[in-house]
Design an enzyme around this catalytic site. Structure first.
Site, mmCIF file in Angstrom:
data_model
loop_
_atom_site.group_PDB
_atom_site.id
_atom_site.type_symbol
_atom_site.label_atom_id
_atom_site.label_comp_id
_atom_site.label_asym_id
_atom_site.label_seq_id
_atom_site.Cartn_x
_atom_site.Cartn_y
_atom_site.Cartn_z
ATOM 1 N N GLY A 42 -1.125 11.622 10.072
ATOM 2 C CA GLY A 42 -1.657 12.861 10.639
ATOM 3 C C GLY A 42 -1.335 14.076 9.793
ATOM 4 N N GLY A 47 -6.794 15.546 0.990
ATOM 5 C CA GLY A 47 -6.460 14.262 0.360
ATOM 6 C C GLY A 47 -6.827 13.110 1.282
ATOM 7 N N HIS A 48 -6.421 13.219 2.542
ATOM 8 C CA HIS A 48 -6.779 12.173 3.509
ATOM 9 C C HIS A 48 -8.302 12.028 3.611
ATOM 10 C CE1 HIS A 48 -2.778 13.457 5.419
ATOM 11 N NE2 HIS A 48 -2.593 12.177 5.117
ATOM 12 N N GLN A 72 9.889 3.922 9.305
ATOM 13 C CA GLN A 72 9.913 4.194 7.854
ATOM 14 C C GLN A 72 10.682 5.460 7.523
ATOM 15 O OE1 GLN A 72 5.485 4.406 7.789
ATOM 16 N NE2 GLN A 72 5.767 6.110 6.401
ATOM 17 N N LEU A 159 -3.282 6.921 -4.210
ATOM 18 C CA LEU A 159 -2.418 6.653 -5.370
ATOM 19 C C LEU A 159 -1.273 7.654 -5.438
ATOM 20 C CD1 LEU A 159 -5.095 5.826 -8.089
ATOM 21 C CD2 LEU A 159 -3.550 4.231 -6.920
ATOM 22 N N LYS A 160 -1.347 8.724 -4.645
ATOM 23 C CA LYS A 160 -0.240 9.681 -4.637
ATOM 24 C C LYS A 160 1.060 8.957 -4.270
ATOM 25 C CE LYS A 160 1.748 13.589 -2.504
ATOM 26 N NZ LYS A 160 2.423 13.161 -1.277
ATOM 27 N N ASP A 161 0.945 8.005 -3.323
ATOM 28 C CA ASP A 161 2.107 7.195 -2.935
ATOM 29 C C ASP A 161 2.008 5.882 -3.702
ATOM 30 O OD1 ASP A 161 3.305 8.792 -0.525
ATOM 31 O OD2 ASP A 161 1.150 8.838 -0.271
ATOM 32 N N SER A 197 1.091 16.686 3.485
ATOM 33 C CA SER A 197 1.438 17.247 4.805
ATOM 34 C C SER A 197 2.765 17.986 4.698
ATOM 35 C CB SER A 197 1.555 16.136 5.835
ATOM 36 O OG SER A 197 0.432 15.286 5.767
HETATM 37 P P1 AMP Z 1 0.388 9.988 4.980
HETATM 38 O O1 AMP Z 1 -0.301 10.632 6.141
HETATM 39 O O2 AMP Z 1 1.212 10.916 4.178
HETATM 40 O O3 AMP Z 1 1.086 8.711 5.365
HETATM 41 O O4 AMP Z 1 -0.774 9.552 3.987
HETATM 42 C C1 AMP Z 1 -1.842 8.727 4.415
HETATM 43 C C2 AMP Z 1 -2.631 8.284 3.212
HETATM 44 O O5 AMP Z 1 -3.128 9.430 2.518
HETATM 45 C C3 AMP Z 1 -1.785 7.515 2.204
HETATM 46 O O6 AMP Z 1 -2.552 6.430 1.705
HETATM 47 C C4 AMP Z 1 -1.496 8.527 1.138
HETATM 48 O O7 AMP Z 1 -1.265 7.961 -0.126
HETATM 49 C C5 AMP Z 1 -2.799 9.336 1.155
HETATM 50 N N1 AMP Z 1 -2.596 10.672 0.580
HETATM 51 C C6 AMP Z 1 -1.612 11.549 0.863
HETATM 52 N N2 AMP Z 1 -1.725 12.654 0.095
HETATM 53 C C7 AMP Z 1 -2.811 12.466 -0.693
HETATM 54 C C8 AMP Z 1 -3.462 13.240 -1.720
HETATM 55 N N3 AMP Z 1 -3.011 14.425 -2.077
HETATM 56 N N4 AMP Z 1 -4.546 12.712 -2.317
HETATM 57 C C9 AMP Z 1 -5.028 11.494 -1.959
HETATM 58 N N5 AMP Z 1 -4.467 10.717 -1.002
HETATM 59 C C10 AMP Z 1 -3.381 11.193 -0.381
#
Ligand code: AMP
Length: 295
Positions: A42, A47-48, A72, A159-161, A197
């Protein structure tokens, strides 16, 4: 069973029970629809949304999950204060054409004590795995559960993670999940800072310093691409750049894309990850770049 009311302006379905999403998706699968899945925690940002666009381009139905997975987070991490702007997230998902938003409570995902865990060998020895013990075990646990509930045809991960991405790719292979994993390019602000986030926690002064993480990894990546093989001095220069911006360095590393192990020399790998993590005030920021040496 009590049904959750859907706000009248939404044509997207918002579902919070495992059984309900299974029923909804079973009906869609019977109609021959393919399912794309974007798991998130969330506080959605652009990016999401690029992952959502990718899912929509690769499947008939796109499911986004929003779940801040407690398993996690370490005991001293930001679970309690992780942002939860659910109404705004629903609006964004609706605007981007998400078909189903899955928003389970922790009690739905973990009704009981979990007795069975995951061992991840070598892939968590470095980068975030080293400084966040247990983090990727929690990620693998929740992604495995979500995959078993949603049963997507494709799932998109950023790919950021990068360490998470590589571990999920490996998990799908080793556990025989019939799911295609698609990579999403990192989306950045104009000054290079990877959108996250956690950027919401940055003060104005910290926000100004934050792009130095990208600058440091960019410097190293460009040097490697240009043929520099002196890893020690490249890393020293990157670290000096971060220190000048008063970032507290968690790690700055150059690892092999295949096994995520630090490289003794750049000549030892074709595909290289330059990755860093820093603390800026209350925030921990991560970023990486992938270098293909022979392209
Ligand atoms: P999170 O909500 O942080 O768990 O991220 C959910 C998904 O969004 C994960 O696959 C992250 O790698 C991806 N994500 C987070 N930040 C970015 C970004 N800046 N660009 C592309 N994907 C992202």
């Amino acid at each position: 069973m009590q049904r959750r009311l859907r706000p009248p302006f939404l044509s997207m379905q918002v579902v919070s029970s495992k059984q309900e999403i299974r029923n909804v998706l079973d009906r869609l699968r019977l109609q021959g629809k393919s399912i794309g899945f974007v798991p998130t925690m969330g506080a959605l940002h652009k990016g999401h949304m690029t992952l959502v666009e990718q899912s929509k381009a690769n499947a008939d139905i796109t499911v986004v999950s929003i779940f801040v997975n407690p398993t996690q987070f370490g005991p001293k991490e930001d679970l309690e204060r992780y942002p939860k702007p659910l109404k705004e997230d629903m609006r964004v998902c609706e605007a981007y054409g998400v078909d189903i938003l899955f928003t389970p409570e922790a009690s739905e995902m973990y009704p009981d004590r979990q007795n069975i865990g995951f061992v991840i060998e070598t892939m968590t020895d470095h980068l975030c795995g080293q400084t966040r013990p247990g983090h990727f075990q929690g990620v693998v646990q929740i992604v495995n559960k979500l995959f078993n509930i949603v049963e997507p045809d494709v799932a998109v991960f950023g790919l950021k993670d990068i360490q998470q991405f590589r571990i999920i790719e490996r998990m799908v292979e080793e556990f025989d999940h019939p799911i295609r994993i698609l990579p999403g390019e990192t989306v950045r602000e104009n000054d290079g800072l990877a959108v996250s986030s956690r950027n919401l926690y940055l003060t104005e002064a910290e926000r100004k310093k934050a792009p130095s993480l990208y600058q440091a990894i960019y410097h190293i990546a460009k040097e490697i691409e240009g043929g520099n093989t002196d890893l020690v001095s490249m890393l020293d220069e990157g670290k000096a750049l971060l220190e000048r911006s008063e970032c507290k360095i968690d790690y700055l590393s150059v690892v092999d894309y295949q096994d995520l192990q630090p490289l003794p020399s750049v000549q030892e790998a074709e595909k290289i990850i330059v990755a860093g993590a820093v603390f800026l005030g209350k925030s921990r920021l991560i970023d990486n770049l992938i270098v293909n040496r022979n392209s």
